[in-house]
Scaffold this active site. Structure first.
Site, PDB file in Angstrom:
ATOM      1  N   SER A 147       0.753  -1.170  -0.428  1.00 33.44           N
ATOM      2  CA  SER A 147       0.327   0.340  -0.740  1.00 33.44           C
ATOM      3  C   SER A 147       0.955   0.759  -0.149  1.00 33.44           C
ATOM      4  O   SER A 147       1.799   1.395  -0.958  1.00 33.44           O
ATOM      5  CB  SER A 147      -0.706  -0.005   0.924  1.00 33.44           C
ATOM      6  OG  SER A 147      -2.001   1.187   0.949  1.00 33.44           O
ATOM      7  N   HIS A 158      -1.998  -1.335  -4.270  1.00 37.35           N
ATOM      8  CA  HIS A 158      -4.031  -1.444  -4.775  1.00 37.35           C
ATOM      9  C   HIS A 158      -4.435  -0.029  -4.333  1.00 37.35           C
ATOM     10  O   HIS A 158      -3.480   1.121  -3.905  1.00 37.35           O
ATOM     11  CB  HIS A 158      -4.904  -2.544  -3.258  1.00 37.35           C
ATOM     12  CG  HIS A 158      -4.442  -2.220  -1.731  1.00 37.35           C
ATOM     13  ND1 HIS A 158      -4.601  -2.317  -1.086  1.00 37.35           N
ATOM     14  CD2 HIS A 158      -4.343  -0.757  -1.853  1.00 37.35           C
ATOM     15  CE1 HIS A 158      -4.508  -1.798   0.005  1.00 37.35           C
ATOM     16  NE2 HIS A 158      -4.302  -0.842   0.004  1.00 37.35           N
TER      17      HIS A 158
END
Length: 196
Positions: free
Chosen positions: A96, A121
């Protein structure tokens, strides 16, 4: 509990917490969730080391599941602001926001250990219960702007197109060290402080 190391000097023994000792060698540890207090500590260390000697590299070891976008971008902005090159070394996981930070190291100096993993993501967000529709629309617009900004950074850092990043980041996209190297987020895989 933070480990303490004892060092012999010409004046006798001196004890340091391990992080202070590593800082003497221009090593910063970015571990755990990215949040404001951790980011402020990382930023202060970057600024301190740059003020000490902007011609020497700083070594940022990264092992994080990600976290706050604003805190992470503050670290990235500082890495880009200072004169010293920041080498990034991923150990464990860069996920992330951690991928944004790790891939923002100085080009040619972004490393990963052989068994580490990368994950990109789309950013997460939301509003609590009882939120008005107009506030939800504002939050959704902000989340979309944030996603576009992060995808542009990842595209710049990897050499991929924003369209490719957008597609791959639609869901959790995990990569091994070899896959991360092929994707363009790192420059080399390290093994025993030697580059492969």
């Amino acid at each position: 509990m933070i480990p303490v190391v004892i060092e012999q000097t010409s004046r006798g023994e001196r004890s340091y917490d391990i992080y202070s000792r590593l800082l003497k060698d221009r090593i910063i540890m970015l571990t755990g969730p990215v949040e404001d207090n951790m980011a402020n500590s990382i930023i202060a260390q970057l600024l301190f080391l740059d003020a000490q000697d902007p011609t020497k590299d700083i070594y940022l070891y990264v092992n994080t599941p990600g976290g706050s976008v604003s805190a992470g971008l503050a670290i990235v902005d500082t890495m880009n602001f200072i004169k010293a090159d920041v080498q990034t070394i991923v150990m464990g996981t860069a996920a992330s926001m951690g991928t944004i930070i790790a891939s923002s190291g100085a080009k040619g100096k972004r490393f990963m250990l052989p068994n580490a993993e990368y994950m990109i993501h789309q950013p997460m967000g939301g509003t609590g219960g009882g939120t008005q529709q107009t506030d939800m629309a504002i939050a959704a617009e902000h989340l979309l702007k944030t996603r576009n900004k992060l995808e542009k950074i990842l595209a710049d850092n990897s050499g991929k197109t924003v369209k490719q990043i957008h597609k791959d980041a639609e869901r959790d996209y995990w990569m091994s060290a070899e896959e991360t190297l092929a994707y363009g987020f790192i420059d080399q895989i390290m093994d025993n402080t030697k580059v492969k």
